[in-house]
Motif scaffolding. Structure first.
Motif, PDB file in Angstrom:
ATOM      1  N   ASN A   1       0.800  -1.215   0.000  1.00 22.81           N
ATOM      2  CA  ASN A   1       0.000   0.000   0.000  1.00 22.81           C
ATOM      3  C   ASN A   1       0.836   1.270   0.000  1.00 22.81           C
ATOM      4  O   ASN A   1       0.415   2.304  -0.516  1.00 22.81           O
ATOM      5  N   GLY A   2       2.021   1.225   0.606  1.00 27.02           N
ATOM      6  CA  GLY A   2       2.822   2.431   0.719  1.00 27.02           C
ATOM      7  C   GLY A   2       3.535   2.828  -0.551  1.00 27.02           C
ATOM      8  O   GLY A   2       3.716   4.016  -0.829  1.00 27.02           O
ATOM      9  N   THR A   3       3.946   1.851  -1.358  1.00 25.72           N
ATOM     10  CA  THR A   3       4.772   2.142  -2.531  1.00 25.72           C
ATOM     11  C   THR A   3       4.078   3.036  -3.554  1.00 25.72           C
ATOM     12  O   THR A   3       4.665   4.030  -3.996  1.00 25.72           O
ATOM     13  N   PRO A   4       2.840   2.745  -3.981  1.00 27.75           N
ATOM     14  CA  PRO A   4       2.220   3.650  -4.953  1.00 27.75           C
ATOM     15  C   PRO A   4       2.000   5.048  -4.405  1.00 27.75           C
ATOM     16  O   PRO A   4       2.047   6.030  -5.162  1.00 27.75           O
ATOM     17  N   VAL A   5       1.766   5.170  -3.094  1.00 32.89           N
ATOM     18  CA  VAL A   5       1.618   6.492  -2.495  1.00 32.89           C
ATOM     19  C   VAL A   5       2.923   7.272  -2.623  1.00 32.89           C
ATOM     20  O   VAL A   5       2.948   8.435  -3.040  1.00 32.89           O
ATOM     21  N   LEU A   6       4.041   6.620  -2.309  1.00 29.30           N
ATOM     22  CA  LEU A   6       5.336   7.291  -2.417  1.00 29.30           C
ATOM     23  C   LEU A   6       5.667   7.617  -3.867  1.00 29.30           C
ATOM     24  O   LEU A   6       6.217   8.681  -4.167  1.00 29.30           O
ATOM     25  N   ASN A   7       5.365   6.709  -4.786  1.00 28.55           N
ATOM     26  CA  ASN A   7       5.639   6.966  -6.195  1.00 28.55           C
ATOM     27  C   ASN A   7       4.917   8.213  -6.674  1.00 28.55           C
ATOM     28  O   ASN A   7       5.467   9.032  -7.413  1.00 28.55           O
ATOM     29  N   ALA A   8       3.654   8.358  -6.264  1.00 26.70           N
ATOM     30  CA  ALA A   8       2.841   9.472  -6.746  1.00 26.70           C
ATOM     31  C   ALA A   8       3.103  10.762  -5.984  1.00 26.70           C
ATOM     32  O   ALA A   8       2.768  11.849  -6.474  1.00 26.70           O
ATOM     33  N   ALA A   9       3.706  10.673  -4.807  1.00 27.47           N
ATOM     34  CA  ALA A   9       3.855  11.841  -3.942  1.00 27.47           C
ATOM     35  C   ALA A   9       5.072  12.685  -4.283  1.00 27.47           C
ATOM     36  O   ALA A   9       5.285  13.739  -3.677  1.00 27.47           O
TER      37      ALA A   9
ATOM     38  N   ARG B   1       0.182   7.411   9.076  1.00 27.99           N
ATOM     39  CA  ARG B   1      -0.117   8.391  10.097  1.00 27.99           C
ATOM     40  C   ARG B   1       0.508   9.722   9.721  1.00 27.99           C
ATOM     41  O   ARG B   1       1.448   9.792   8.940  1.00 27.99           O
ATOM     42  N   GLY B   2       0.023  10.779  10.331  1.00 26.21           N
ATOM     43  CA  GLY B   2       0.542  12.107  10.037  1.00 26.21           C
ATOM     44  C   GLY B   2       1.461  12.585  11.143  1.00 26.21           C
ATOM     45  O   GLY B   2       2.110  11.790  11.807  1.00 26.21           O
ATOM     46  N   SER B   3       1.517  13.887  11.350  1.00 19.27           N
ATOM     47  CA  SER B   3       2.417  14.422  12.358  1.00 19.27           C
ATOM     48  C   SER B   3       1.907  14.080  13.757  1.00 19.27           C
ATOM     49  O   SER B   3       0.729  13.821  13.959  1.00 19.27           O
TER      50      SER B   3
ATOM     51  N   LEU C   1       0.961  15.165   3.966  1.00 23.46           N
ATOM     52  CA  LEU C   1       2.419  15.174   3.882  1.00 23.46           C
ATOM     53  C   LEU C   1       3.045  14.436   5.057  1.00 23.46           C
ATOM     54  O   LEU C   1       4.081  13.783   4.914  1.00 23.46           O
ATOM     55  N   GLY C   2       2.426  14.528   6.241  1.00 21.27           N
ATOM     56  CA  GLY C   2       2.970  13.820   7.393  1.00 21.27           C
ATOM     57  C   GLY C   2       3.019  12.324   7.182  1.00 21.27           C
ATOM     58  O   GLY C   2       3.962  11.649   7.609  1.00 21.27           O
ATOM     59  N   ILE C   3       2.005  11.774   6.526  1.00 22.45           N
ATOM     60  CA  ILE C   3       1.993  10.346   6.234  1.00 22.45           C
ATOM     61  C   ILE C   3       3.095   9.992   5.252  1.00 22.45           C
ATOM     62  O   ILE C   3       3.800   8.980   5.405  1.00 22.45           O
ATOM     63  N   VAL C   4       3.271  10.820   4.233  1.00 21.50           N
ATOM     64  CA  VAL C   4       4.333  10.577   3.254  1.00 21.50           C
ATOM     65  C   VAL C   4       5.692  10.575   3.940  1.00 21.50           C
ATOM     66  O   VAL C   4       6.540   9.709   3.684  1.00 21.50           O
TER      67      VAL C   4
ATOM     68  N   LEU D   1       6.153   7.310   5.758  1.00 21.23           N
ATOM     69  CA  LEU D   1       6.433   6.210   4.824  1.00 21.23           C
ATOM     70  C   LEU D   1       7.878   6.252   4.355  1.00 21.23           C
ATOM     71  O   LEU D   1       8.531   5.216   4.219  1.00 21.23           O
ATOM     72  N   LEU D   2       8.380   7.449   4.098  1.00 21.41           N
ATOM     73  CA  LEU D   2       9.772   7.589   3.657  1.00 21.41           C
ATOM     74  C   LEU D   2      10.751   7.092   4.718  1.00 21.41           C
ATOM     75  O   LEU D   2      11.850   6.626   4.399  1.00 21.41           O
ATOM     76  N   ALA D   3      10.354   7.185   5.979  1.00 26.08           N
ATOM     77  CA  ALA D   3      11.237   6.791   7.072  1.00 26.08           C
ATOM     78  C   ALA D   3      11.216   5.297   7.339  1.00 26.08           C
ATOM     79  O   ALA D   3      12.042   4.786   8.100  1.00 26.08           O
ATOM     80  N   GLN D   4      10.276   4.559   6.726  1.00 25.15           N
ATOM     81  CA  GLN D   4      10.136   3.137   7.006  1.00 25.15           C
ATOM     82  C   GLN D   4      11.065   2.304   6.115  1.00 25.15           C
ATOM     83  O   GLN D   4      11.325   2.652   4.960  1.00 25.15           O
ATOM     84  N   GLU D   5      11.543   1.216   6.651  1.00 23.18           N
ATOM     85  CA  GLU D   5      12.270   0.235   5.863  1.00 23.18           C
ATOM     86  C   GLU D   5      11.274  -0.643   5.121  1.00 23.18           C
ATOM     87  O   GLU D   5      10.116  -0.763   5.528  1.00 23.18           O
ATOM     88  N   VAL D   6      11.709  -1.276   4.048  1.00 17.63           N
ATOM     89  CA  VAL D   6      10.820  -2.151   3.276  1.00 17.63           C
ATOM     90  C   VAL D   6      10.321  -3.283   4.172  1.00 17.63           C
ATOM     91  O   VAL D   6      11.099  -3.971   4.845  1.00 17.63           O
ATOM     92  N   GLY D   7       9.004  -3.465   4.197  1.00 16.36           N
ATOM     93  CA  GLY D   7       8.390  -4.530   4.990  1.00 16.36           C
ATOM     94  C   GLY D   7       8.223  -4.209   6.453  1.00 16.36           C
ATOM     95  O   GLY D   7       7.708  -5.021   7.206  1.00 16.36           O
ATOM     96  N   GLU D   8       8.622  -3.009   6.869  1.00 22.19           N
ATOM     97  CA  GLU D   8       8.548  -2.653   8.283  1.00 22.19           C
ATOM     98  C   GLU D   8       7.148  -2.182   8.644  1.00 22.19           C
ATOM     99  O   GLU D   8       6.495  -1.462   7.896  1.00 22.19           O
TER     100      GLU D   8
END
Length: 293
Positions: free
Chosen positions: A114-122, A203-205, A276-279, A282-289
């Motif tokens: 779920n996170g990858t397409p959000v990051l790709n588009a963001a 999650r956001g800020s 933006l807080g959610i993005v 997501l950027l701070a997470q490791e793959v599969g974390e």
């Protein structure tokens, strides 16, 4: 932060594994619901809600999605020459959705999830919030689900997600009878997500509170609810406070809990406003974390 939602993302890069071999050659997003592929219902919902920039995140083998929304002048001309104007109008109208929604396509880079397409588009998002709708469900309502999500964000400036209730007896809330048994068409409940719960995958800020949207009008009923035994198939929110009128303040989301571990009687159903807080999270997470408590 911007309070106007103009953008939406439709993740459509999945393999459709649970529907194999049907989805070997046909994307699951192109499977018909009525006389339209399921993804068209999602696009129409977004356009009807005022969204002007739709990004569909795809992967290899999803060319049929682009073909469906691409204008086909030759086919329209042939249909009109044959006197089949109603069919020609329908083909033209589908092609026009691409213009009205300003549909663009983006190849998914990174793992499925779920996170990858959000990051790709963001990447070009800036500080704008965006809708994220998975094209797996169709919602029929007087007020589109996406529009309810937008209204919830405009009222709260918080991340938002759509929920459906479990199937208890109908109960009154704020003048509305929430009837998840299927006797009424209408919208699922929507809820906004708090940003402080570390068990929440999106999650956001840390300073954000969050609220659900309010069901609107007599047709604002969930068409069907989650069977409690099916909690392991959904994300289940941690409800902090019931504010009545369909309003819930939530602090987290537990992914696919067993029935005895489900923290509430609601299930997330694939509609979000991402901030933006959610993005950033997501950027701070490791793959599969999965974020820890």
């Amino acid at each position: 932060m911007s309070t106007t939602i103009r953008r939406a993302v439709i993740p459509a890069a999945g393999l459709g594994s649970r529907l194999l071999p049907l989805t070997k050659a046909t994307p699951k997003e192109m499977l018909p619901v009525g006389d339209k592929p399921v993804i068209e219902h999602t696009v129409r919902e977004l356009v009807a809600s005022g969204v002007t920039d739709i990004t569909i995140v795809v992967s290899g083998g999803k060319g049929l999605i682009q073909d469906h929304f691409r204008p086909n002048l030759a086919l329209v001309a042939q249909l009109r020459a044959d006197g089949r104007n109603a069919y020609a109008d329908a083909v033209e109208e589908v092609g026009d959705l691409s213009r009205r929604g300003h549909i663009t396509y983006l190849d998914q880079h990174g793992p499925y999830g779920n996170g990858t397409p959000v990051l790709n588009a963001a990447r070009n998002l800036g500080d704008e919030p965006m809708l994220v709708l998975w094209p797996d469900d169709v919602f029929v309502a007087g007020t589109p689900r996406a529009q309810q999500l937008i209204k919830a964000y405009e009222a709260t400036s918080c991340p938002v997600l759509a929920l459906m209730p479990v199937t208890p007896p109908p109960r009154k809330r704020g003048g509305f009878s929430l009837d998840p048994t299927g006797s009424h068409d209408g919208q699922a409940l929507t809820a906004a997500e708090a940003g402080s719960q570390r068990t929440t995958p999106l999650r956001g800020s840390e300073s954000q509170d969050a609220f659900p949207a309010r069901p609107e009008g007599p047709d604002s009923h969930a068409r069907s609810g989650m069977d409690p035994a099916d909690s392991h198939r959904y994300g289940v929110p941690v409800v902090k406070e019931d504010l009545n009128d369909g309003l819930l303040r939530i602090t987290g989301l537990v992914e696919k809990p067993q029935p005895q571990d489900a923290p509430s009687a609601y299930a997330a159903i694939g509609g979000y406003v991402v901030t933006l807080g959610i993005v950033d999270e997501l950027l701070a997470q490791e793959v599969g974390e999965t974020p820890s408590a």
